[in-house]
Design a protein around this motif. Structure first.
Motif, PDB file in Angstrom:
ATOM      1  N   GLN A  23     -11.330  38.391  43.849  1.00  0.00           N
ATOM      2  CA  GLN A  23     -10.592  38.535  45.103  1.00  0.00           C
ATOM      3  C   GLN A  23     -10.476  40.013  45.452  1.00  0.00           C
ATOM      4  OE1 GLN A  23      -6.718  36.855  44.389  1.00  0.00           O
ATOM      5  NE2 GLN A  23      -7.572  34.972  43.559  1.00  0.00           N
ATOM      6  N   PHE A  24     -10.725  40.330  46.700  1.00  0.00           N
ATOM      7  CA  PHE A  24     -10.504  41.689  47.182  1.00  0.00           C
ATOM      8  C   PHE A  24      -9.002  41.885  47.354  1.00  0.00           C
ATOM      9  CE2 PHE A  24      -9.497  44.256  50.878  1.00  0.00           C
ATOM     10  CZ  PHE A  24     -10.054  45.468  50.508  1.00  0.00           C
ATOM     11  N   GLU A  25      -8.464  42.967  46.822  1.00  0.00           N
ATOM     12  CA  GLU A  25      -7.032  43.250  46.945  1.00  0.00           C
ATOM     13  C   GLU A  25      -6.755  44.338  47.975  1.00  0.00           C
ATOM     14  OE1 GLU A  25      -3.991  42.143  45.343  1.00  0.00           O
ATOM     15  OE2 GLU A  25      -5.260  40.418  45.011  1.00  0.00           O
ATOM     16  N   ASP A  26      -7.294  45.527  47.765  1.00  0.00           N
ATOM     17  CA  ASP A  26      -6.962  46.680  48.589  1.00  0.00           C
ATOM     18  C   ASP A  26      -8.134  47.648  48.609  1.00  0.00           C
ATOM     19  OD1 ASP A  26      -4.002  46.251  48.967  1.00  0.00           O
ATOM     20  OD2 ASP A  26      -4.020  46.449  46.788  1.00  0.00           O
ATOM     21  N   VAL A  27      -8.149  48.496  49.637  1.00  0.00           N
ATOM     22  CA  VAL A  27      -9.047  49.648  49.656  1.00  0.00           C
ATOM     23  C   VAL A  27      -8.259  50.836  50.200  1.00  0.00           C
ATOM     24  CG1 VAL A  27     -10.069  49.052  51.911  1.00  0.00           C
ATOM     25  CG2 VAL A  27     -11.311  50.549  50.321  1.00  0.00           C
ATOM     26  N   ARG A 131      -4.775  39.507  29.363  1.00  0.00           N
ATOM     27  CA  ARG A 131      -4.408  38.090  29.452  1.00  0.00           C
ATOM     28  C   ARG A 131      -4.080  37.657  30.879  1.00  0.00           C
ATOM     29  NH1 ARG A 131      -3.976  35.014  25.438  1.00  0.00           N
ATOM     30  NH2 ARG A 131      -3.359  36.600  23.941  1.00  0.00           N
ATOM     31  N   THR A 132      -3.720  38.589  31.751  1.00  0.00           N
ATOM     32  CA  THR A 132      -3.306  38.217  33.105  1.00  0.00           C
ATOM     33  C   THR A 132      -4.442  38.245  34.117  1.00  0.00           C
ATOM     34  OG1 THR A 132      -2.661  40.492  33.646  1.00  0.00           O
ATOM     35  CG2 THR A 132      -0.949  39.040  32.748  1.00  0.00           C
ATOM     36  N   VAL A 133      -5.413  39.161  33.943  1.00  0.00           N
ATOM     37  CA  VAL A 133      -6.383  39.393  35.014  1.00  0.00           C
ATOM     38  C   VAL A 133      -7.640  40.071  34.481  1.00  0.00           C
ATOM     39  CG1 VAL A 133      -5.501  41.687  35.648  1.00  0.00           C
ATOM     40  CG2 VAL A 133      -6.478  40.229  37.420  1.00  0.00           C
ATOM     41  N   HIS A 134      -8.732  39.861  35.178  1.00  0.00           N
ATOM     42  CA  HIS A 134      -9.971  40.629  35.009  1.00  0.00           C
ATOM     43  C   HIS A 134     -10.086  41.424  36.303  1.00  0.00           C
ATOM     44  CE1 HIS A 134     -14.583  40.378  33.959  1.00  0.00           C
ATOM     45  NE2 HIS A 134     -14.140  41.627  33.981  1.00  0.00           N
ATOM     46  N   THR A 135     -10.192  42.725  36.224  1.00  0.00           N
ATOM     47  CA  THR A 135     -10.139  43.545  37.433  1.00  0.00           C
ATOM     48  C   THR A 135     -11.269  44.563  37.476  1.00  0.00           C
ATOM     49  OG1 THR A 135      -8.658  44.893  38.818  1.00  0.00           O
ATOM     50  CG2 THR A 135      -8.578  45.291  36.472  1.00  0.00           C
ATOM     51  N   ASN A 160      -6.075  35.321  35.806  1.00  0.00           N
ATOM     52  CA  ASN A 160      -6.276  34.349  34.747  1.00  0.00           C
ATOM     53  C   ASN A 160      -5.241  33.233  34.899  1.00  0.00           C
ATOM     54  OD1 ASN A 160      -7.107  33.069  32.399  1.00  0.00           O
ATOM     55  ND2 ASN A 160      -5.825  34.345  31.083  1.00  0.00           N
ATOM     56  N   GLY A 161      -5.634  32.166  35.562  1.00  0.00           N
ATOM     57  CA  GLY A 161      -4.783  30.989  35.700  1.00  0.00           C
ATOM     58  C   GLY A 161      -3.489  31.255  36.456  1.00  0.00           C
ATOM     59  N   LEU A 162      -2.513  30.395  36.224  1.00  0.00           N
ATOM     60  CA  LEU A 162      -1.222  30.496  36.896  1.00  0.00           C
ATOM     61  C   LEU A 162      -0.494  31.781  36.508  1.00  0.00           C
ATOM     62  CD1 LEU A 162       0.898  29.266  38.742  1.00  0.00           C
ATOM     63  CD2 LEU A 162       1.793  28.005  36.767  1.00  0.00           C
ATOM     64  N   LEU A 163      -0.554  32.148  35.222  1.00  0.00           N
ATOM     65  CA  LEU A 163       0.083  33.388  34.783  1.00  0.00           C
ATOM     66  C   LEU A 163      -0.460  34.571  35.580  1.00  0.00           C
ATOM     67  CD1 LEU A 163       1.757  35.227  32.890  1.00  0.00           C
ATOM     68  CD2 LEU A 163      -0.217  35.195  31.319  1.00  0.00           C
ATOM     69  N   GLY A 164      -1.777  34.666  35.706  1.00  0.00           N
ATOM     70  CA  GLY A 164      -2.382  35.773  36.427  1.00  0.00           C
ATOM     71  C   GLY A 164      -2.028  35.768  37.901  1.00  0.00           C
ATOM     72  N   ALA A 165      -2.023  34.599  38.519  1.00  0.00           N
ATOM     73  CA  ALA A 165      -1.682  34.503  39.941  1.00  0.00           C
ATOM     74  C   ALA A 165      -0.234  34.925  40.190  1.00  0.00           C
ATOM     75  CB  ALA A 165      -1.923  33.083  40.444  1.00  0.00           C
ATOM     76  N   VAL A 166       0.673  34.464  39.334  1.00  0.00           N
ATOM     77  CA  VAL A 166       2.082  34.841  39.473  1.00  0.00           C
ATOM     78  C   VAL A 166       2.249  36.336  39.229  1.00  0.00           C
ATOM     79  CG1 VAL A 166       4.376  34.555  38.433  1.00  0.00           C
ATOM     80  CG2 VAL A 166       2.974  32.544  38.947  1.00  0.00           C
ATOM     81  N   TYR A 167       1.585  36.845  38.205  1.00  0.00           N
ATOM     82  CA  TYR A 167       1.659  38.270  37.882  1.00  0.00           C
ATOM     83  C   TYR A 167       1.185  39.122  39.059  1.00  0.00           C
ATOM     84  CZ  TYR A 167       0.403  42.699  35.681  1.00  0.00           C
ATOM     85  OH  TYR A 167       0.265  44.026  35.381  1.00  0.00           O
ATOM     86  N   MET A 168       0.028  38.789  39.627  1.00  0.00           N
ATOM     87  CA  MET A 168      -0.512  39.585  40.736  1.00  0.00           C
ATOM     88  C   MET A 168       0.411  39.527  41.952  1.00  0.00           C
ATOM     89  SD  MET A 168      -3.062  41.203  39.606  1.00  0.00           S
ATOM     90  CE  MET A 168      -3.550  41.933  41.155  1.00  0.00           C
ATOM     91  N   THR A 169       0.985  38.373  42.223  1.00  0.00           N
ATOM     92  CA  THR A 169       1.935  38.255  43.340  1.00  0.00           C
ATOM     93  C   THR A 169       3.182  39.089  43.078  1.00  0.00           C
ATOM     94  OG1 THR A 169       1.112  36.047  43.870  1.00  0.00           O
ATOM     95  CG2 THR A 169       3.303  36.632  44.696  1.00  0.00           C
ATOM     96  N   ALA A 170       3.675  39.052  41.850  1.00  0.00           N
ATOM     97  CA  ALA A 170       4.906  39.775  41.519  1.00  0.00           C
ATOM     98  C   ALA A 170       4.732  41.286  41.592  1.00  0.00           C
ATOM     99  CB  ALA A 170       5.382  39.371  40.128  1.00  0.00           C
ATOM    100  N   ILE A 171       3.562  41.787  41.202  1.00  0.00           N
ATOM    101  CA  ILE A 171       3.399  43.250  41.175  1.00  0.00           C
ATOM    102  C   ILE A 171       2.883  43.827  42.490  1.00  0.00           C
ATOM    103  CG2 ILE A 171       3.037  43.228  38.681  1.00  0.00           C
ATOM    104  CD1 ILE A 171       0.061  43.954  39.306  1.00  0.00           C
ATOM    105  N   LYS A 172       2.437  42.979  43.408  1.00  0.00           N
ATOM    106  CA  LYS A 172       1.827  43.484  44.648  1.00  0.00           C
ATOM    107  C   LYS A 172       2.691  44.503  45.387  1.00  0.00           C
ATOM    108  CE  LYS A 172      -1.016  41.162  47.140  1.00  0.00           C
ATOM    109  NZ  LYS A 172      -1.729  40.229  47.995  1.00  0.00           N
TER     110      LYS A 172
END
Length: 195
Positions: A23-27, A131-135, A160-172
């Motif tokens: 997924q593209f996040e930012d530039v 464990r949360t993400v491949h970036t 990485n799964g639900l943990l990664g999705a929640v983590y990325m949303t929380a830190i955005k």
């Protein structure tokens, strides 16, 4: 400065073919003015031992966020040796076409868990996994409005799964409001110091 997504997605970067499932996040624009052949110098500046000013030179809230993230990761085992490249996920180097396998990899960071994938005249990519993400951190070298060139940094992620999705949303919000602006200032300061 944050750029519209098309500043990354509309360009013919090689990373698009290598990581289409990310997924593209930012530039972000980097104020790193230079000539057409200066991307390797920017990459060397980013990874060099003496440019390790981030997060040490960042404002206190960023240093606290950074320290908290590593403490939380240690408690929950997010960053252990069995959570990254080669264990939890395969390196994107396994996906590289032959011409990129033959291209220079570029240097690796000394104190940050990113590994270089490839270095071209106008594009560099490095990856990291836990464990949360491949970036992927992607640095492009683009022509600017003044007739020169500058860097731009894009972030691509594969949670990485639900943990990664929640983590990325929380830190955005923390990433966008605090961490990336401080990181960009650090990169730009290091660039000016090495010009």
């Amino acid at each position: 400065m944050k750029l519209p997504s098309t500043a990354h997605t509309s360009r013919p970067w090689r990373i698009h073919d290598i990581a289409p499932d990310f997924q593209f996040e930012d530039v972000w624009a980097l104020r790193t003015p230079g000539g057409p052949d200066d991307l390797p110098r920017l990459v060397s500046t980013l990874v060099s031992d003496d440019s390790g000013t981030f997060p040490d030179s960042a404002p206190m809230p960023v240093r606290l966020l950074w320290a908290a993230r590593w403490k939380i990761g240690a408690v929950f085992g997010w960053d252990g040796p069995n959570t990254g490249l080669g264990s939890r996920v395969n390196s994107l180097r396994d996906r590289l076409p032959e011409d990129l396998r033959q291209a220079p990899r570029g240097p690796d960071f000394k104190d940050v868990p990113f590994t270089s994938l490839y270095l071209l005249q106008n594009e560099w990519a490095a990856e990291m996994a836990n464990r949360t993400v491949h970036t992927v951190m992607h640095i492009g070298w683009v022509a600017d409005e003044s007739g020169g060139y500058r860097g731009q940094m894009a972030v691509l992620v594969k949670p990485n799964g639900l943990l990664g999705a929640v983590y990325m949303t929380a830190i955005k919000p923390f990433r966008r409001l605090f961490v990336y602006p401080a990181l960009l200032r650090s990169i730009e300061r290091d660039w000016r110091a090495h010009v």
